[in-house]
Scaffold this active site. Structure first.
Site, PDB file in Angstrom:
ATOM      1  N   SER A 173      17.253  50.564  28.734  1.00 42.73           N
ATOM      2  CA  SER A 173      17.593  49.965  30.191  1.00 42.73           C
ATOM      3  C   SER A 173      17.932  48.264  29.744  1.00 42.73           C
ATOM      4  O   SER A 173      17.959  47.746  28.752  1.00 42.73           O
ATOM      5  CB  SER A 173      16.580  50.068  31.007  1.00 42.73           C
ATOM      6  OG  SER A 173      16.857  49.972  32.593  1.00 42.73           O
ATOM      7  N   ASN A 174      17.978  47.802  30.788  1.00 41.66           N
ATOM      8  CA  ASN A 174      18.120  46.323  30.659  1.00 41.66           C
ATOM      9  C   ASN A 174      17.503  45.463  31.791  1.00 41.66           C
ATOM     10  O   ASN A 174      16.695  45.943  32.628  1.00 41.66           O
ATOM     11  CB  ASN A 174      19.594  45.922  30.845  1.00 41.66           C
ATOM     12  CG  ASN A 174      20.187  46.331  32.312  1.00 41.66           C
ATOM     13  OD1 ASN A 174      19.569  45.605  33.284  1.00 41.66           O
ATOM     14  ND2 ASN A 174      21.033  47.391  32.230  1.00 41.66           N
ATOM     15  N   ARG A 175      17.409  44.049  31.559  1.00 38.25           N
ATOM     16  CA  ARG A 175      16.576  43.279  32.656  1.00 38.25           C
ATOM     17  C   ARG A 175      16.980  43.216  34.008  1.00 38.25           C
ATOM     18  O   ARG A 175      16.230  42.220  34.747  1.00 38.25           O
ATOM     19  CB  ARG A 175      16.616  41.677  31.906  1.00 38.25           C
ATOM     20  CG  ARG A 175      15.912  41.810  30.577  1.00 38.25           C
ATOM     21  CD  ARG A 175      15.818  40.302  30.169  1.00 38.25           C
ATOM     22  NE  ARG A 175      15.106  39.461  31.079  1.00 38.25           N
ATOM     23  CZ  ARG A 175      15.368  38.138  30.918  1.00 38.25           C
ATOM     24  NH1 ARG A 175      15.831  37.506  29.721  1.00 38.25           N
ATOM     25  NH2 ARG A 175      14.770  37.358  31.659  1.00 38.25           N
ATOM     26  N   ALA A 180      23.881  46.372  36.811  1.00 37.35           N
ATOM     27  CA  ALA A 180      23.935  46.138  35.236  1.00 37.35           C
ATOM     28  C   ALA A 180      24.044  47.377  34.506  1.00 37.35           C
ATOM     29  O   ALA A 180      22.888  48.050  34.235  1.00 37.35           O
ATOM     30  CB  ALA A 180      22.805  45.470  34.831  1.00 37.35           C
TER      31      ALA A 180
END
Ligand code: CTP
Ligand code: CA
Length: 224
Positions: free
Chosen positions: A33-35, A100
């Site tokens: 995943s991402n921030r 995102a």
């Protein structure tokens, strides 16, 4: 109260907003995943609804509350987000892709939790579908398609490339290299780009940024 005080300038407009990260499963316990916190997308959904739009929020996993008057569809992976957005796209005049989306997913999802030492230490990745690009190819003439660009350098050029490559009407370019304008925080500073050129928005709250982006979208809608 806020609802009734806001100008209802988006009355009768159907809007899809995507927000948050996606999660690409590795096994039942793990994901890539991402921030992204989802804050910018949720602010857009909140402001859109406050201004009278019928808002559908397609959201990856976040800890945020659904804004008042917004219909939320929860998704996990890029593929799920793609399917949810495409199902909404045709009936919507405005599509804003603030999510995102993961660019890659593991080639295979392990059915059972991967045990230490049981597989080689590299993950094979494959590309996810570019949701925004796919929407750009099927865009109807009365639709306003809005993307975000997360950039850490060459903001203007990188944003312009994405606007063109994805057939967008507007792109909000976000500098993620500065702690006060990127992930997780409540403030932002974006550069807008449309066929009128670049506009630098002030460093301000994500809520105010959302209203400024919606102001621009309204202008684009009226030009249709
Ligand atoms: N996006 C999307 N589907 C993907 C990847 C990105 O819809 N699989 C959308 C994002 O929601 C955003 C825009 O495309 O509105 C730009 O995302 P960004 O990550 O900045 O650009 P990419 O095109 O993915 O290129 P890169 O990550 O290499 O900069
Ligand atoms: Ca990306």
């Amino acid at each position: 109260l806020a609802q009734s005080l806001a100008p209802q300038d988006f009355g009768g407009v159907r809007m899809v907003v995507t927000a948050g990260p996606t999660r690409e499963a590795i096994d039942p316990a793990r994901f890539l995943s991402n921030r992204s916190s989802g804050k910018m997308g949720y602010c857009l959904a909140r402001c859109g609804a406050r201004r009278g739009a019928e808002v559908v929020l397609v959201s990856g996993p976040t800890t945020l509350e659904t804004p008042p008057g917004v219909k939320k569809i929860s998704v996990q992976s890029a593929q799920e987000m793609y399917e949810a957005v495409v199902a909404q796209a045709q009936q919507s005049q405005v599509i804003i892709k603030a999510a995102a989306v993961a660019d890659y997913r593991p080639e295979k999802v392990y059915e059972h939790k991967v045990k230490k030492g049981s597989v080689e230490s590299s993950l094979r990745l494959v590309s996810t579908t570019d949701i925004l690009k796919s929407l750009g190819t099927r865009k109807s003439p009365d639709q306003v398609l809005v993307g975000f660009a997360a950039e850490s350098r060459n903001l203007h050029e990188e944003g312009k490339k994405k606007l063109i490559a994805k057939n967008l009407d507007l792109i909000a370019i976000n500098d993620i290299s500065k702690p006060q304008t990127g992930f997780e925080v409540d403030t932002n500073q974006v550069v807008l780009l449309d066929n009128q050129g670049y506009t630098q928005l002030p460093h301000t709250t994500k809520l105010h940024t959302a209203d400024l982006i919606l102001d621009r979208i309204l202008t684009l809608l009226k030009d249709r």
